[in-house]
Design a protein around this motif. Structure first.
Motif, PDB file in Angstrom:
ATOM      1  N   SER A 123      20.453   7.338  86.919  1.00  0.00           N
ATOM      2  CA  SER A 123      20.243   8.003  85.857  1.00  0.00           C
ATOM      3  C   SER A 123      21.004   7.563  84.717  1.00  0.00           C
ATOM      4  N   ASP A 124      22.393   6.971  85.189  1.00  0.00           N
ATOM      5  CA  ASP A 124      23.223   6.518  84.079  1.00  0.00           C
ATOM      6  C   ASP A 124      22.926   4.957  83.598  1.00  0.00           C
ATOM      7  N   ALA A 125      22.302   4.104  84.586  1.00  0.00           N
ATOM      8  CA  ALA A 125      21.540   2.962  84.400  1.00  0.00           C
ATOM      9  C   ALA A 125      20.476   2.849  83.496  1.00  0.00           C
ATOM     10  N   LEU A 126      19.831   3.913  83.703  1.00  0.00           N
ATOM     11  CA  LEU A 126      18.329   4.164  82.815  1.00  0.00           C
ATOM     12  C   LEU A 126      18.912   4.590  81.441  1.00  0.00           C
ATOM     13  N   LEU A 127      19.685   5.425  81.084  1.00  0.00           N
ATOM     14  CA  LEU A 127      20.169   6.058  79.868  1.00  0.00           C
ATOM     15  C   LEU A 127      20.618   4.830  79.280  1.00  0.00           C
ATOM     16  N   GLY A 128      21.552   3.926  79.922  1.00  0.00           N
ATOM     17  CA  GLY A 128      22.204   2.789  79.271  1.00  0.00           C
ATOM     18  C   GLY A 128      20.997   1.662  78.880  1.00  0.00           C
ATOM     19  N   LEU A 129      20.057   1.664  79.696  1.00  0.00           N
ATOM     20  CA  LEU A 129      19.054   0.743  79.246  1.00  0.00           C
ATOM     21  C   LEU A 129      18.113   1.276  78.278  1.00  0.00           C
ATOM     22  N   LYS A 130      17.913   2.540  77.946  1.00  0.00           N
ATOM     23  CA  LYS A 130      17.136   3.065  76.906  1.00  0.00           C
ATOM     24  C   LYS A 130      18.220   3.086  75.512  1.00  0.00           C
TER      25      LYS A 130
END
Length: 339
Positions: A123-130
């Motif tokens: 979740s953290d990586a995906l939010l950072g990616l977005k």
């Protein structure tokens, strides 16, 4: 010195192979008969037979054994089919990227993950990616490591967050992240919830919910039973869905095993009870997996840096610079939830 030279016959082989032959082999593998494969490809059976003979001549060896009226892959045929699946995966990835270029979109990133990584790292990586790619379309598949690796091989996924299971039939780059503990869980009103210390024998008095065969968690639990010289309980419920597992134990006296991080979170919310029993065997560390023989896109590279804590997410100000008015991003999550 010590290097492996390219095969001199490879250019000749590439000149003789045709994509239609590749499609025929994959259709035979799927349909199990030459007749059904020919129908799928819209060709006659004699034409399919001729094409198969041409492929075997190009490769220099037979690919099938005759079994009655059907065909069965021999060792060479199984190897060829495996490589052809990899080629199809490469074509899937190429077709997807070309489609995105035609549409002028910000691209698409497909990632698969085991359930254990979903609440935190993923979740953290995906939010950072977005934040870095606001217009990027993201597709997320949550499943068991063995099934995710199959999708990575076929080009459906660009990155997998999971475990290196068995010996994949393709080269992968695995970077470990962290170990994962397991917890034995029951409903809040289960008889075992009232015990301070639980022995393994006490667990055998109840029905069990286990992951499907072939999944890493199932292997660990079966090993635990073997260590105690015990057979698996009869009447097993098998599911890869953590959500289904939790719902079942809440309304029954069933016993289950789920990732410890998820168990602690659900226990804090009063959804289940963690049994005071420590499983001897532990799952190997999970991490990121990508194919070595495929280039990955910039979003995938950024996701991997974020996943491994190598790069801080950009703030909203930096993200807004990439946004375009009138365009929206999308995130899709597969319905199957496994670990």
């Amino acid at each position: 010195m010590g290097s492996i030279d390219r095969q001199q016959s490879t250019p000749q082989l590439l000149n003789r192979l045709r994509m239609r032959q590749l499609a025929l082999m994959l259709a035979i593998d799927e349909k199990r008969t030459l007749r059904a494969a020919a129908v799928q490809l819209g060709m006659t059976q004699p034409a399919a037979t001729k094409m198969l003979h041409e492929l075997e001549n190009a490769l220099g060896q037979p690919l099938f054994e005759r079994v009655g009226r059907g065909l069965q892959l021999n060792d060479a045929g199984a190897r060829v089919t495996g490589y052809f699946k990899g080629i199809r995966g490469s074509m899937e990835a190429l077709n997807r990227e070309l489609g995105e270029l035609r549409l002028g979109s910000a691209g698409k990133f497909s990632v698969g993950s085991i359930m254990a990584a979903s609440p935190g790292r993923l979740s953290d990586a995906l939010l950072g990616l977005k934040q870095q790619f606001p217009l990027l379309a993201v597709e997320i598949a949550v499943d068991t490591s063995d099934r995710l690796l199959a999708q990575l091989r076929e080009g459906v996924l660009e990155v997998v967050v999971g475990r290196l299971v068995g010996q994949p039939q393709f080269e992968v780059d695995f970077r470990p992240i962290e170990d994962e503990g397991l917890a034995v869980v029951v409903g809040k009103h289960h008889p075992l919830a009232r015990k301070r210390r639980v022995e393994f024998e006490a667990l055998l008095a109840y029905g069990w919910i286990l992951q499907p065969l072939g999944s890493p968690m199932r292997d660990v639990i079966e090993h635990e039973f073997r260590d105690h010289h015990a057979a698996l309980p009869p009447g097993l419920i098998e599911t890869g869905s953590i959500l289904t597992t939790v719902n079942l134990i809440r309304r029954s006296e069933l016993v289950a095993v789920i990732p410890e991080a998820m168990a602690r979170r659900d226990a804090q919310h009063g959804l289940l009870h963690i049994v005071d029993y420590r499983i001897r065997q532990q799952l190997p560390a999970y991490g990121s997996l990508v194919r070595k023989d495929w280039p990955i896109g910039k979003p995938a590279e950024a996701f991997l840096r974020l996943l491994h804590g190598e790069q801080a997410a950009k703030g909203p100000a930096a993200a807004s610079a990439q946004a375009r008015p009138g365009r929206s991003s999308s995130v899709r999550m597969a319905a199957s939830v496994r670990s």
